[in-house]
Design an enzyme around this catalytic site. Sequence first.
Site, PDB file in Angstrom:
ATOM      1  N   SER A 903       0.808  -1.229   0.000  1.00  0.00           N
ATOM      2  CA  SER A 903       0.000   0.000   0.000  1.00  0.00           C
ATOM      3  C   SER A 903       0.833   1.267   0.000  1.00  0.00           C
ATOM      4  O   SER A 903       0.341   2.322   0.374  1.00  0.00           O
ATOM      5  CB  SER A 903      -0.932  -0.001   1.225  1.00  0.00           C
ATOM      6  OG  SER A 903      -0.175  -0.016   2.414  1.00  0.00           O
ATOM      7  N   LYS A 946      -5.705   3.477   9.596  1.00  0.00           N
ATOM      8  CA  LYS A 946      -4.949   4.534   8.925  1.00  0.00           C
ATOM      9  C   LYS A 946      -5.615   5.892   9.111  1.00  0.00           C
ATOM     10  O   LYS A 946      -4.922   6.920   9.231  1.00  0.00           O
ATOM     11  CB  LYS A 946      -4.826   4.198   7.443  1.00  0.00           C
ATOM     12  CG  LYS A 946      -3.957   2.965   7.187  1.00  0.00           C
ATOM     13  CD  LYS A 946      -3.884   2.607   5.732  1.00  0.00           C
ATOM     14  CE  LYS A 946      -2.976   1.384   5.511  1.00  0.00           C
ATOM     15  NZ  LYS A 946      -2.863   0.990   4.112  1.00  0.00           N
TER      16      LYS A 946
END
EC number: 3.4.21.53
Length: 1003
Positions: A903, A946
């Site tokens: 990612s 996140k």
Amino acid sequence: MLKVLSTSCFQGRLQSLSARLPAALGHGGEGKSPLVRVLGSLRNPSGGSPVFGRMVFFCSKSGDGSDPPPAEDASASAAEGGGTEEAESKASSAIIPTNPRPEDYLTVIALPLPHRPLFPGFYMPIYVKDPKLLAALVENRKRSVAYAGAFLLKDEPGADPNLVSGSETEKNIYDLKGKELFKRLHEVGTLAQITSIQGDQVVLIGHRRLRITEMVDEDPLTVKVDHLKEKPYNKDDDVIKATSFEVISTLRDVLKTSSLWRDHVQTYTQHIGDFNYPRLADFGAAISGANKLLCQQVLEELDVYKRLKLTLELVKKEMEISKIQESIAKAIEEKISGEQRRYLLNEQLKAIKKELGLETDDKTALSAKFRERLEPNRERCPPHVLQVIEEELTKLQLLEASSSEFNVTRNYLDWLTSLPWGNYSAENFDVHHAQKILDEDHYGLSDVKERILEFIAVGKLRGTSQGKIICLSGPPGVGKTSIGRSIARALNRKFYRFSVGGLADVAEIKGHRRTYIGAMPGKMVQCLKNVGTANPLVLIDEIDKLGRGHAGDPASALLELLDPEQNANFLDHYLDVPIDLSKVLFVCTANVIEMIPNPLLDRMEVIALAGYITDEKMHIARDYLEKSTREACGIKPDQVQVTDAALLALIENYCREAGVRNLQKQIEKIYRKIALQLVRRQVTNEPSSDVGIQQAEVQRLGDTSKESVEIMGDEQVGTNVDSASCEKANETASKEADESSAQKLAIEPLAETDQVETNSSSEQPTILEGNKVMGSVGGAVASKMVEKVEVDVSNLADFVGKPVFHAERIYDQTPVGVVMGLAWTAMGGSTLYIETTQVEQGEGKAALHLTGQLGDVMKESAQIAHTVARAILLEKEPENQFFANSRLHLHVPAGATPKDGPSAGCTMITSLLSLAMNKPVKKDLAMTGEVTLTGRILPIGGVKEKTIAARRSEVKTIIFPSANRRDFDELAANVKEGLEVHFVDDYNQIFELAFGSDQESQK
């Protein structure tokens, strides 16, 4: 019967002996006397004494042994003693030569006696192992010299006679020869007639005492002897008579207590008048069990009175031994008879109880217990289980209680009848009640609570409960295990927890075979037995940490247990009958679901717990952690105050992980230090054991303070109290408190502005120091002054030490080549900077160097990012040849932390382009997403973690892939509040957001 010899002198001697034989026996000519009958019954030379291992027989009643034994007695002795000799030999051995007489034998062969001396008138068999000596005895007997000297052998010098065995003594005798044997013999012995010789066994009968004078021959040992006679004594002496009567009386007592010498004593007492005192002494010493040296003393003693005294001592000792023997026998007999009596009574009691129906045997009682235990669930018990139980009960009755199969069957029935077959607890389908309990125990976690409420709602509509398999995944400390306990309380189900972390044995899940020693069922069967219901909530903890050992794969064994379609007929290896687990609610916990095998994960419904944001942690710390910790430390709420700023600093600088376990530890650390401070100030929250003393102290304090208070009528007047007078009052109270045994009052001097207020109704003034109550005069209970401890940002480090974390945001304004990314970890989310710099520039020096402990996936992402960044730069600025002529270094701090995952592609591209175009990215921007070679943005995981990490770093703008829009929309409103989120499909959109106009980049 007698062999006629030709010598006339011998015939004359024999006729003379026959003529006086009846007179000697004292019974005229009436056959054999009783004494002779005793002789016939006792002279079996093959027999032995049960105690001393020898044969001792009474022979004749002659006082000095000068007359030879009667021919009739000798012949009878020979006939009974030498049962294997021919008749001629018997007759010849029975004839006693009359010339020479016994007293004429002044030289005899010496025979050693190892155990006891031979007394006159008694038989003794000995064994002669020396062939030469045996041949000499046989030769003498053939020459009608049937006499020898029998002498007791002295003990070996330095040896304990009580510790030397008979075999060793006999062995030593055989080895002795000549002078050596002569030195070991006692001087006084007995002249013994040899009545028979059978092999190496020689039967002797004692006649008179001898004393050795000198040695004549060594082999065989032949000695000269003197014949000894008793010293003269007065037969009518009263002392001698009394002593002899005492000996006779003692012998009769021995007869009563011991049957060992009963035959001898009975025979002797019948003919006591036929014997004189010396023979009585010899008889008593001979039948006693005394030491051989004591018997030798009797043999050597020629004084009749002294001999009688010695014999009396020996028989008295024999009497004492007989009494001891009798007491021992009586005690043992009483013990044995008592135990037998108790056993018989117990057996009779059992039989009576069994007949009356009060008690049954063990097997019947066990069967009755198992049937009674099964009876409440019999209607709900499956038919196949009932059949197995009945078969096992029948088998139990046929087995012996001592057999191993009996114990196996008993344990099997114990487990079968202990399970709650068809017994379900009544569930609470009240949704509002469940919502209340879940909110009481946990803050937030709306998705988990919603799923549980859905479960309850379905059960309410169906009217019955159902089993599900729920997997709670998330970082440590977010409350996965405690949620399972709250769910059980909300549903009114029994709760059972077992951890499978590190489990490597399939038998823990499926059970052991019953054939194994120590076999047990699996955890699920143990669970059902413990909780007592068939629909508990089972929490399987740490399911992502299953082990795998030589005993099989537990993860595979869980497939049947955690499959709603299969666990209705779960088969345990021990029980070997299907068990219905379809109503059980399974709740599993895991930190990382990627560690769970896919077939097992497919059977679960995963609910992710991402962790808590700062706002949620604040609520949890205030409403749950602080309250429970304060109660655990024994601190009252009014004794401590932790400010919101201190809690916020604690969360931000010490406890950044997703869970709250570390936050609880830090709060406990704070309260422990506060407790120590309160104890050092002598503050206690326990009720005082002497309240009256404290009341007296406060009353005295009030009386002292009253001197400074003016009361006018019913009006209350408050006056300023002089500082000196207050100090004096306080000193007086403190001094008096020290003198008493009560606890000290922690009272500080009052300031000048402090006042004393007097209540007009009660006239009881209260001393105040600011907001702190110093004491209540005349009150029921006097409470100590408590100074509230305040924990703020300024003194937080005094309680928990220096901050562990610093701001994740390194740069206020990110420089060129630096971009903030978002990462997911097992402990929650975090921000991650990606830095790129130019190492060298030159034509054809294009290269990329990577550092930061990157994994293979991130290394490949960096290569892809480098390729895509070159393509985008060529498109945006065709004349820019930065990538073609630059050697670049890409680093991901911190270098000590391993990093991997798919990612970070878009963040790396942005960092490379920022360096190539020499443009910094926008302020407060963070991004995440994987990029393909064509620039497409792929979805990522950990959206909530996140997002929380971005909020913690005060990021305002976040870039997510478009495929993650649904994940972001599901987040709570307080998590999304204040964030500007962009969802992109292509990197060109990220390029516009990161490198807008120059004006925007400088904001």
